[in-house]
Scaffold this active site. Structure first.
Site, PDB file in Angstrom:
ATOM      1  N   TYR A   1      79.708 -62.124 -50.902  1.00  0.00           N
ATOM      2  CA  TYR A   1      80.400 -62.982 -49.940  1.00  0.00           C
ATOM      3  C   TYR A   1      80.458 -64.436 -50.401  1.00  0.00           C
ATOM      4  CZ  TYR A   1      80.991 -59.787 -45.972  1.00  0.00           C
ATOM      5  OH  TYR A   1      81.388 -58.796 -45.120  1.00  0.00           O
TER       6      TYR A   1
ATOM      7  N   ASP B   1      75.852 -45.016 -51.262  1.00  0.00           N
ATOM      8  CA  ASP B   1      76.739 -43.877 -50.957  1.00  0.00           C
ATOM      9  C   ASP B   1      75.956 -42.765 -50.263  1.00  0.00           C
ATOM     10  OD1 ASP B   1      75.399 -43.618 -53.384  1.00  0.00           O
ATOM     11  OD2 ASP B   1      77.066 -42.691 -54.468  1.00  0.00           O
TER      12      ASP B   1
HETATM   13  C1  IPM Z   1      80.569 -59.027 -39.402  1.00  0.00           C
HETATM   14  C2  IPM Z   1      82.026 -59.316 -39.665  1.00  0.00           C
HETATM   15  C3  IPM Z   1      82.134 -60.534 -40.587  1.00  0.00           C
HETATM   16  C4  IPM Z   1      81.405 -60.190 -41.873  1.00  0.00           C
HETATM   17  C5  IPM Z   1      83.556 -61.017 -40.841  1.00  0.00           C
HETATM   18  C6  IPM Z   1      84.278 -61.351 -39.555  1.00  0.00           C
HETATM   19  C7  IPM Z   1      83.576 -62.206 -41.762  1.00  0.00           C
HETATM   20  O1  IPM Z   1      82.646 -58.180 -40.202  1.00  0.00           O
HETATM   21  O2  IPM Z   1      79.876 -59.930 -38.880  1.00  0.00           O
HETATM   22  O3  IPM Z   1      80.127 -57.925 -39.699  1.00  0.00           O
HETATM   23  O4  IPM Z   1      81.984 -59.538 -42.754  1.00  0.00           O
HETATM   24  O5  IPM Z   1      80.257 -60.582 -42.007  1.00  0.00           O
END
Ligand code: IPM
Ligand code: MG
Length: 360
Positions: A141, A223
């Site tokens: 991320y 998985d």
């Molecule tokens: C979550 C959501 C978020 C993430 C998105 C909205 C960025 O899917 O909190 O699980 O991927 O963390």
């Protein structure tokens, strides 16, 4: 006095958050606890009015409070914007800026919702109570480099998965500490047969485990874990995993409980300011129709009482009240079943609040 920043966001965010605030007010009134609420904007809502999905003012409001109740962000309208303008960026930046590296996503089956779960009765009869602990400020991320470059016949897009020893250590400690207060088992979920980051995860978690010999540890590839969750969810106590795997497995775990509309989350960090949000998204397709399930947001408020304010008993009041309303047969559309009474978002919030007002 407890100061709570409230960020409704987009889609169903405002509707469900309103119900969670209502429930907190009911707790405050009945048990004489002073909660005050400070609304702030984020996501598409903030982008449209202030030009930034996470305006500085919102960060300031959060920092002046003791805790944050977050709704949901995102919507088709903003889908084609560049990453930094996207509504999702609001929650990602908040997590990062506030150092909220530990995301707790408890998946528990409420007995009266057995019918809403896609699992077979034989599996459900064994029960399950899983705590997914997702690393929240690292991994793919946030890794660099990321982005796009032009190549001969189009583009090349890059995301980078990266983890450091420190990042893994601190989330592993959270997982073992929590497991100690539960059934004392941690399952580390990774892809160490392929990924370098996963191999580091295993190594580091094993070394942290030396201080937690009373906790059982095992390892599963992601998985396999996604399969085990539907075949034998009762085998899990704490699932410890990275950012992206945790995102995916927590939706799966949520579905097992009957609906993604049921699962709350707590995002904790080193400091004392934490964030609470349902794990579901903004569901723009059903926004404004009074059909969304507010329970994930209401249970997130319960987690706030437990983890931010150390009011364990008050968290249980909310959780027991949710259980009681479900046991009486009230359901929102997502968990509706024959013989039950279908209610809207607002009514569900009111029923739970009334349960709290009559709590003995
Ligand atoms: C979550 C959501 C978020 C993430 C998105 C909205 C960025 O899917 O909190 O699980 O991927 O963390
Ligand atoms: Mg998700």
């Amino acid at each position: 006095m407890y100061k709570i920043a409230v960020i409704p966001g987009d889609g169903i965010g405002p509707e469900i958050t309103e119900q969670a605030v209502k429930v907190l007010k009911a707790v405050g009134k009945h048990f004489n606890i002073d909660f005050s609420f400070f609304e702030a904007s984020a996501g598409g809502a903030a982008l449209d009015t202030k030009g930034d999905p996470l305006p500085q003012e919102t960060i300031e409001i959060c920092k002046s409070c003791d805790s944050i109740l977050f709704g949901a962000v995102g919507g088709h309208k903003w889908d084609d914007l560049p990453a930094e303008k996207r509504p999702e960026n609001a929650v990602l930046r908040l997590r990062k800026e506030l150092g909220l590296f530990a995301n707790l996503r408890p998946a528990v089956i409420f007995e009266s919702l057995a019918d809403a779960s896609p699992l077979k009765k034989e599996i459900l009869d064994k029960g399950f109570d899983i705590m997914v602990i997702r690393e929240l400020t690292g991994g793919i991320y946030f890794g660099k480099p990321r982005g796009r470059t032009n190549i001969n016949n189009g583009f090349k897009a890059i995301d980078t998965m990266e983890y450091t020893t420190d990042e893994i250590q601190r989330i592993a400690i959270v997982a073992f500490e929590i497991a100690r207060k539960r059934r004392k088992k941690v399952t580390v979920v990774d892809k160490s047969n392929v990924l370098e980051t996963s191999r580091l995860w295993r190594e580091v978690v094993k070394s942290v485990h030396k201080n937690y010999q009373d906790v059982e540890i095992d390892f599963q590839y992601v998985d396999n874990c996604s399969m085990q969750l539907v075949k034998a969810p009762y085998q899990f106590d704490v699932i410890l995993t990275g950012n992206m795997f945790g995102d995916i497995l927590s939706d799966e775990s949520a579905a097992l409980t009957g609906s993604i509309g049921m699962l709350p989350s707590a995002s904790l960090g080193d400091g004392s300011l934490f964030l609470y949000e349902p794990i579901h998204g903004s569901a723009p397709d059903i926004a404004g129709q009074n059909t969304a399930n507010p329970i994930a947001s209401i249970l997130s408020a319960a987690l706030m009482l437990r983890y931010s304010f150390d009011l364990q008993w008050a968290a249980e009041v909310i959780e027991n009240s949710v259980r009681a309303v479900l046991a009486k047969g009230y359901r929102t559309a997502d968990i509706m079943h024959d013989g039950c009474i279908e209610v809207g978002t607002l009514e569900m919030g009111e029923l739970i609040s009334r349960e709290i007002e009559n709590y003995k």
